[in-house]
Design a protein around this motif. Sequence first.
Motif, PDB file in Angstrom:
ATOM      1  N   PHE A1360       1.242  -1.469   0.201  1.00  0.00           N
ATOM      2  CA  PHE A1360       0.226   0.539   0.692  1.00  0.00           C
ATOM      3  C   PHE A1360       0.647   1.412  -0.163  1.00  0.00           C
ATOM      4  O   PHE A1360       0.905   2.356  -0.637  1.00  0.00           O
ATOM      5  CB  PHE A1360      -0.624  -0.106   1.137  1.00  0.00           C
ATOM      6  N   GLU A1361       1.693   0.874   0.745  1.00  0.00           N
ATOM      7  CA  GLU A1361       2.759   1.877   0.815  1.00  0.00           C
ATOM      8  C   GLU A1361       3.227   2.248   0.117  1.00  0.00           C
ATOM      9  O   GLU A1361       3.472   3.943  -0.543  1.00  0.00           O
ATOM     10  CB  GLU A1361       4.026   2.058   2.163  1.00  0.00           C
ATOM     11  N   GLN A1362       3.811   1.566  -1.267  1.00  0.00           N
ATOM     12  CA  GLN A1362       4.730   1.686  -2.486  1.00  0.00           C
ATOM     13  C   GLN A1362       3.194   2.130  -3.648  1.00  0.00           C
ATOM     14  O   GLN A1362       4.040   3.500  -3.728  1.00  0.00           O
ATOM     15  CB  GLN A1362       4.966   0.790  -2.903  1.00  0.00           C
ATOM     16  N   LEU A1363       2.225   1.287  -2.937  1.00  0.00           N
ATOM     17  CA  LEU A1363       1.515   2.279  -4.211  1.00  0.00           C
ATOM     18  C   LEU A1363       0.228   3.332  -3.698  1.00  0.00           C
ATOM     19  O   LEU A1363       0.678   4.592  -4.045  1.00  0.00           O
ATOM     20  CB  LEU A1363       0.019   1.512  -4.166  1.00  0.00           C
ATOM     21  N   LEU A1364       0.713   4.274  -2.688  1.00  0.00           N
ATOM     22  CA  LEU A1364       0.388   5.474  -2.308  1.00  0.00           C
ATOM     23  C   LEU A1364       1.937   6.783  -2.579  1.00  0.00           C
ATOM     24  O   LEU A1364       0.892   7.535  -3.203  1.00  0.00           O
ATOM     25  CB  LEU A1364      -0.360   5.393  -0.827  1.00  0.00           C
ATOM     26  N   GLN A1365       2.734   6.138  -2.458  1.00  0.00           N
ATOM     27  CA  GLN A1365       3.592   7.045  -3.506  1.00  0.00           C
ATOM     28  C   GLN A1365       3.558   7.636  -4.236  1.00  0.00           C
ATOM     29  O   GLN A1365       3.174   8.162  -4.921  1.00  0.00           O
ATOM     30  CB  GLN A1365       5.021   6.233  -2.997  1.00  0.00           C
ATOM     31  N   PHE A1366       3.337   6.341  -5.458  1.00  0.00           N
ATOM     32  CA  PHE A1366       2.645   6.305  -6.649  1.00  0.00           C
ATOM     33  C   PHE A1366       1.629   7.462  -7.011  1.00  0.00           C
ATOM     34  O   PHE A1366       1.210   8.472  -7.377  1.00  0.00           O
ATOM     35  CB  PHE A1366       2.750   5.654  -7.242  1.00  0.00           C
ATOM     36  N   VAL A1367       0.371   6.980  -6.512  1.00  0.00           N
ATOM     37  CA  VAL A1367      -0.611   7.921  -6.202  1.00  0.00           C
ATOM     38  C   VAL A1367      -0.401   9.590  -5.343  1.00  0.00           C
ATOM     39  O   VAL A1367      -0.889  10.331  -6.811  1.00  0.00           O
ATOM     40  CB  VAL A1367      -1.949   7.538  -5.011  1.00  0.00           C
ATOM     41  N   GLU A1368       0.606   9.753  -4.852  1.00  0.00           N
ATOM     42  CA  GLU A1368       1.311  11.400  -4.748  1.00  0.00           C
ATOM     43  C   GLU A1368       1.444  11.355  -6.074  1.00  0.00           C
ATOM     44  O   GLU A1368       1.526  13.303  -6.233  1.00  0.00           O
ATOM     45  CB  GLU A1368       2.241  11.616  -3.549  1.00  0.00           C
ATOM     46  N   PHE A1369       2.195  10.990  -6.820  1.00  0.00           N
ATOM     47  CA  PHE A1369       2.251  11.286  -8.398  1.00  0.00           C
ATOM     48  C   PHE A1369       1.964  12.228  -9.215  1.00  0.00           C
ATOM     49  O   PHE A1369       2.122  12.984 -10.066  1.00  0.00           O
ATOM     50  CB  PHE A1369       3.004  10.695  -9.094  1.00  0.00           C
ATOM     51  N   SER A1370       0.845  11.880  -8.699  1.00  0.00           N
ATOM     52  CA  SER A1370      -0.246  13.156  -9.286  1.00  0.00           C
ATOM     53  C   SER A1370      -0.291  14.271  -9.261  1.00  0.00           C
ATOM     54  O   SER A1370      -0.731  15.240  -9.771  1.00  0.00           O
ATOM     55  CB  SER A1370      -2.244  12.050  -9.159  1.00  0.00           C
ATOM     56  N   SER A1406      -2.595   4.060 -10.003  1.00  0.00           N
ATOM     57  CA  SER A1406      -2.363   2.923  -8.831  1.00  0.00           C
ATOM     58  C   SER A1406      -3.716   3.269  -8.212  1.00  0.00           C
ATOM     59  O   SER A1406      -3.581   2.310  -6.378  1.00  0.00           O
ATOM     60  CB  SER A1406      -0.723   3.771  -8.138  1.00  0.00           C
ATOM     61  N   LEU A1407      -4.110   4.208  -7.677  1.00  0.00           N
ATOM     62  CA  LEU A1407      -5.174   4.797  -6.879  1.00  0.00           C
ATOM     63  C   LEU A1407      -6.189   3.150  -7.078  1.00  0.00           C
ATOM     64  O   LEU A1407      -6.989   3.112  -6.132  1.00  0.00           O
ATOM     65  CB  LEU A1407      -5.474   6.184  -7.011  1.00  0.00           C
ATOM     66  N   GLU A1408      -6.485   3.250  -8.394  1.00  0.00           N
ATOM     67  CA  GLU A1408      -7.451   2.692  -8.153  1.00  0.00           C
ATOM     68  C   GLU A1408      -7.181   0.997  -7.730  1.00  0.00           C
ATOM     69  O   GLU A1408      -7.648   0.327  -6.859  1.00  0.00           O
ATOM     70  CB  GLU A1408      -7.402   1.979  -9.855  1.00  0.00           C
ATOM     71  N   VAL A1409      -5.541   0.322  -8.138  1.00  0.00           N
ATOM     72  CA  VAL A1409      -4.737  -0.692  -7.645  1.00  0.00           C
ATOM     73  C   VAL A1409      -5.476  -0.492  -6.062  1.00  0.00           C
ATOM     74  O   VAL A1409      -5.607  -1.748  -5.252  1.00  0.00           O
ATOM     75  CB  VAL A1409      -3.720  -0.989  -7.587  1.00  0.00           C
ATOM     76  N   VAL A1410      -4.859   0.433  -5.600  1.00  0.00           N
ATOM     77  CA  VAL A1410      -5.203   0.809  -3.881  1.00  0.00           C
ATOM     78  C   VAL A1410      -6.708   0.320  -3.237  1.00  0.00           C
ATOM     79  O   VAL A1410      -7.011  -0.540  -2.446  1.00  0.00           O
ATOM     80  CB  VAL A1410      -4.216   2.222  -3.486  1.00  0.00           C
ATOM     81  N   VAL A1411      -7.603   0.657  -4.544  1.00  0.00           N
ATOM     82  CA  VAL A1411      -8.772   0.634  -3.402  1.00  0.00           C
ATOM     83  C   VAL A1411      -8.917  -0.884  -3.884  1.00  0.00           C
ATOM     84  O   VAL A1411     -10.038  -1.152  -3.079  1.00  0.00           O
ATOM     85  CB  VAL A1411     -10.005   1.585  -3.965  1.00  0.00           C
TER      86      VAL A1411
END
Length: 1710
Positions: A1360-1370, A1406-1411
């Motif tokens: 999750f942490e990794q994915l959320l980092q990617f989400v921040e890239f937006s 990434s966000l979709e993946v997180v959800v």
Amino acid sequence: MSTTSPEAVKKLLENMQTDLRSLSMECKKKFPPVKEAAESGIVKIKTIAARNTDILAALKENSSEVVQPFLMGCGTKEPKITQLCLAAIQRLMSHEVVSETAAGNIINMLWQLMENGLEELKLLQTVLVLLTTNTVVHDEVLSKAIVLCFRLHFTKDNITNNTAAATVRQVVTVVFERMVAEDERCKGMAEEPPPVQGNSNRRSVSTLRPSAKDAYMLFQDLCQLVNADAPYWLVGMTEMTRTFGLELLESVLNDFPQVFLQHQEFSFLLKERVCPLVIKLFSPNIKFRQGNSSAASPAPVEKPYFPICMRLLRVVSVLIKHFYSLLVTECEIFLSLLVKFLDGEKPQWLRAVAVESVHRLCVQPHLLRSFCQSYDMKQHSTKVFRDIVNALGSFIQSLFIVPSAGNPASINAPAGGSGSSGQGSSQGGQGSASVSGGLTTQAAFEYRGTWIPLMNVSVQGSAKATYLEMLDKVEPPSIPEGYAMSVAFSALLDLVRGITSMIDRELAKEEEEREAAGQGSSEPPPTQSQSSPEEPLAHQVWEEMVSACWCGLLAALSLLLDASTDETATENILKAEMTMAALCGRLGLVTPRDAFITAICKASLPPHYALTVLNSNAANISNKTYSIQGQNVQIISPSSESHQQVVAVGQPLSVQPQGTVVLTAKNIQCMRTLLNLAHCHGAVLGTSWQLVLATLQHLVWILGLKPGVGGALKPGRAVEGTSTVLTTAVMTDLPVISNILSRLFESSQYLDDVSLHHLINALCSLSMEAMEMAYGNNKEPSLFAVAKLLETGLVNMDRIEILWRPLTAHLLEKVCQHPNARMREWGAEAVTSLIKAGLAYKHDPPLSQNQRLQLLLLNPLKELSNVLHADIRQKQLECVLQILQSQGDSLGPGWPLVLGVIGAIRNDQGESLIRTAFQCLQLVVTDFLPTMPCTCLQIVVNVAGSFGLQNQELNISLTSIGLLWNISDYFFQRGEAITEELEKEEAILEKQAQEKGEPLNRPFHPAPPFDCLWLCLYAKLGELCVDPRPAVRKSAGQTMFSTIAAHGTLLQQPTWHIVVWKVLFHLLDCVRKSSTTADKEKIESGGGNILIHHSRDTAEKQWAETWVLTLAGVARIFNTRRYLLQQLGDFFKAWEVLLDHIQSAALSKNNEVSLAALKSFQEILQLVTPVKDTDKPDALAAMGVPPVLIDPLTASGPGRPLLRSDSLAERLAQRYSNNTQPTAPPPGEELDDSALWWSAWNTWYRTGIECTRPPTGSTGDKLAFVPSQPFLTALVQIFPALYQHIAGSFSMEDLRKLGVILHGAVSVPISSDASPFILPSYTEAVLTSLQEAVLTALDVLQKAICVGPENLQVMYPAIFEQLLQFVEFSCKPPQYGKIETKHVANAKYNQAEWVALNYVPFAEKSLEVVVDLYHKTACHKAVINEKVLENIIKTLRMPLGLKYACPAESTWKLAVSSLLKVLSIGLPVARQHASSGKFDTMWPELANAFEDFLFTKSTPPDNLSIQEFQKNEAIDVEVVQLISTEILPFANFIPKDFVGQIMAMLNKGSIHSQSSSFTEAEIDVRMREEFSKVCFETLLQFSFSNKVSTPQEGYISRMALSVLLQRAQDVLQRYVEDERLSGRCPLPRQQVTEIIFVLKAVSTLMDSLKKTQPENVDGNTWAQVIALYPTLVECITCSSSEISSALKEALGPFKDFMQPPASKVQNGES
């Protein structure tokens, strides 16, 4: 009818009676006594006839009586009677009926008649009859008869004289014949003692028999008479001439030599009487000198007298001829005298007869031989034989030097001398007359102005004298010009002919004897073998003869040869010189042999032609001048003024004569003799081959003959142009000459080995001279020697071994290295022709069984490789090609040599050479691999490799790599056979090595020999893989990996170890090194006008391609052969090395290499632990690898299909490898694999870290290396495959490492020139493949955790942490080091700038993946414990807060919907775990998120359409609805302050605060009325709900309501006032909107109140609501219709409250 037959007897009796009757008739008148006697005779005869049976015997007894009447008749001196009586007497004699007494009487009677001078002829006749018919006459009677004849000889009558002379001769003969007959008769009786050459005296006559005695007496008296002494026996002689006496002596000596030889008395006479007599008579001739017979001398010298002198010479000739053995000393004197008579000072006639005498000696070789033995070989003796020859020589010279009786050459035709054969025609002893132009020319000699005609004096071999026969001449005859010369010439020729034929015969006989004795060798027999000791050895005699005569002969013959103008004479002279040369050769006399040959050679060449070899040789001969009695014999060298027909003009080969030289017919004739000599007598020429060949070379050159194929000389046009002029005469001769020349060398096959070596040596030194001459000048060289060496070699193939080394050594070391191209070319032509012929020749034993010879023949071919000249190498290679085409199948052990030649190419040799050599190699590979010994295959590989490495011709390099592939195929097909043969060979070699105590020296030992073959092949290909030329590297690489893949299974397992370490890794090292150091300079074009693609325009880029190929190939081998390799001990180490290579390639700064490295990495990861071949599952499917990964592999590598490991080859290998390989992996092997994969993981990690680490340089560094997107994509794509293998022990730490790399990879920017290919146009929201790969990686991981054991699930939060980092890239794109990135829209395509990626799609994905993931994992302990929900909210707060300020509008919308989804899952979990306190920190975050979103600080963009705005408002409404459904109803589980925050927020939302920016038209929409309404409703709903758990909540809502109501009151009141004040003017739009909103809020509130339980509503609220009513009413007067309608809605609900409440008390309590 015989005289004794009855008829004859009868006739005799009748005749006698008739004679007697006639006599009686004649004498009847004058001589009665006679008549009576006759008549009594008749009676007597009749009586005898009647009484005796043997009438003849009886007659003989009574012959005295019978003869008496006739004698008496003669006594009458009456001619008629005398004649009758003589006739009768003769008749009696002829019937042999005369007794001794009667004979005596008859002689007496004849003497009387003679004295009376009667019937002289009849007398002679009667004497003759008497003496010839019987032997009754002896002693005195005989002598009287002889004297009678002599007396008649000296009468006055010519006829009588002559008849008497003849009779004397006959009588003398008869006397000696009787003696011979007597000897014959007595032969049987008693052997007489052999004649002793003692000092016996003449009194020994008593020992002689009667006839012998007569002969003795007669001979003795003849000597007395000649000596002018009184005779002892011939009593009654009155006169006598010396000439007649000499003639008689001569005839006796000549006709009855045996008499003198057998009887010592006679021998004594010879010695004591004849010889002194001759010497005495010679004296006037000796003393006489022509010209000093002047009166001044005190005593007049007796002049030589021709008749006597001539007869003396005849006697001498006879003496020498017959009695030489008896009269050795005397003959020495005679011969010396004879020699003296040849002096120039003697009279002409004397010289002539002397020459004739010498000629007589010359035709008796055995005599000459005796002279030599008796004089020349004795120590203190005159060298008689030598003197004779020299005298002849000087005699001939004197004729030229002193014009004798001959006049100086004048035009006059020579007079034919008397007795000489008429006008001397040119018929020589041999050939026909030389006829030119139909005119018979006079044969003659001409020298320095002296012209001497040549006459035909005698038939060869016989000395027919002219002047010695002139017995009738008294005065010396006049000698015709040229006669003496002609005789001398004949004598010379006969001398040579005699000696040579005699010695030749004896040599031949000796050889036959030796062969019969089985010696068969050609040297003279050893000296001991000769039998008779006192006689010198035959060989010594022969040698002495030759030594004695050669100088004189040579001097004379050379002079004559030079002077000769007649073809036949020339021919004879040449023949003589040639036979002498040959004889000297046979006897091993080198100097004379060379001298004769030199003479012929010089005569062949033009005059004064400088030919060192001849001059040096001639010098040591010609400065000896021979002195004979004070006269010098000089060897005359040819004079130039020859009157010869010129037949050719040509270029000299020697340096001296400049311009052209002339050849005459005589030169050509000599040349032919020279050819004959060499042809017929080659075996004895020895070192003089040099002279012969040198001369021939020069002649051939002058004639312009050039060598053709096989070395034969053909008339060719001279290169120098037209300088060679040939007459038609010589033109017709040329083919003949060239033919003889060829035959000459063909006949060398009959020479013995030694002679052959002489010939070869001579040719070699000749060739050396020609080469010397060809240095430094560009004149065409003479190729004679080389051509003839070739010819000689070709005809002596059957014994080629003995001449091969000297022959080829010379050609190789000297000729082929020569700077003159024509010379070189012929040298090479010769060598190669010889080799080809040698190989093609049917040797015995054949070459296949005679390896040594074959290698000997091929060796020069190899030696040619040391020659640097290209033309030679070209010839050499053409030769190899021809050998291959003709003898390729039978080369056998010669293969290494041939291959060595083909492989001896160097880069400096130019294309055409290399091309020819390569043709040979192609032929070998296509046709001959099966025929060569397997041990040569390795050489073939090396040679093919060397063609690959040459840099002259790229196509050849590439083709040779193809050949290597063909060779490998051949190895593969013939594997078993090759293995067998090699192993046999190996065993032999090992044995030899052991014996020597050395280790076996072989490349790649101790691998099995067949494997070594493969290893050599691989090693060669390996070398080619690092060739400087990219095309070669590429081809070699493809071939190498294909062969290893296709045929590697044949190798034994240990060999694979070498393949991996020595071949593959070694290659990788080299390639890596070259690639990293390659030049980065741009290559303009690839030679010619080939354009180079920009991806290959530097050496570095070209090397990159090689690196790619190599790495891919090695990886593929590791992949396909892993099962095999794993059984090697150090597979892990190899794996590590391979990974290291992959890593270094991946980190290479070249995109192509790095990407390919990853492809190779992928390839080796496709592996599964080997299982049995039969049940391999599809590897990729088993791993669940997404298809995108498989794609890069399909395009890789050379286009040959790879054999899987269950191929035929592997089974074959298993069949004949000693240990059958196990088919299932040994247990425990799977466990080892994990180490391999972890090693791979570490490599992957190191690569990832290295390549994603941002550069440290300054911000503007354009050169910083940034990895490409495809590379990073591939890198990330590797992880899923790798993960399959390490999932079992993949830890959090590893996950963290993975995160670092994924994060790093995604952060890398793109170079602006690549952006159009990688980035979609900015408007599209698509993920790049890299981003997709990153998400895939995480997906694989998450799926694995999902199905994995419990302990894996602790990894969820990290994911999750990794994915959320990617989400921040937006909202906050990552920074890559200090590199500045531009937005893609602003980047210029062609500048090196870095473009930031559009991270929005990635972040959203990434966000979709997180959800999605949260959806699955919300309840997991780890997810709860690690506050994942809080983190999600925290992360979403950023886009939610930014809202309109987000880079992409979609972001905040997605964020909202994601928040809603997450909360819908997460809030129940949070409520559930409320007590645990794990969610305490989440609530404030959530409140803040709502706050930030619903009351964003960002303003919507100006261009936002109304529809858009309404959509956005709907989203806000959705959030409020979530609050109302998911949060507020559960307020009791939720912290109070959170609820408070929510209430405050709703409150804030429900109070409509206008924004001043809206236009009038939009204002009603933009007011978010719907939102406010919902907030208000929610607030109200929550306010009046009965579930309020704490007073505080209620308070909040109540407070909110009151605020709201208060505000409505204010707004309305202000409105009413403003309306009033404004009069006609409409109020501002904002104010109107606000009024409307307030009204709507009031109506909402009324609705809420209506719906709630009355007890839930606070009384205070009621009060405020009711207080509002009047204000509402006030507003009715407003002018705005909008307000009016809103007012109507607000007032409507009041009706529900128009009834009073039930009780006040109740309300108060509630």
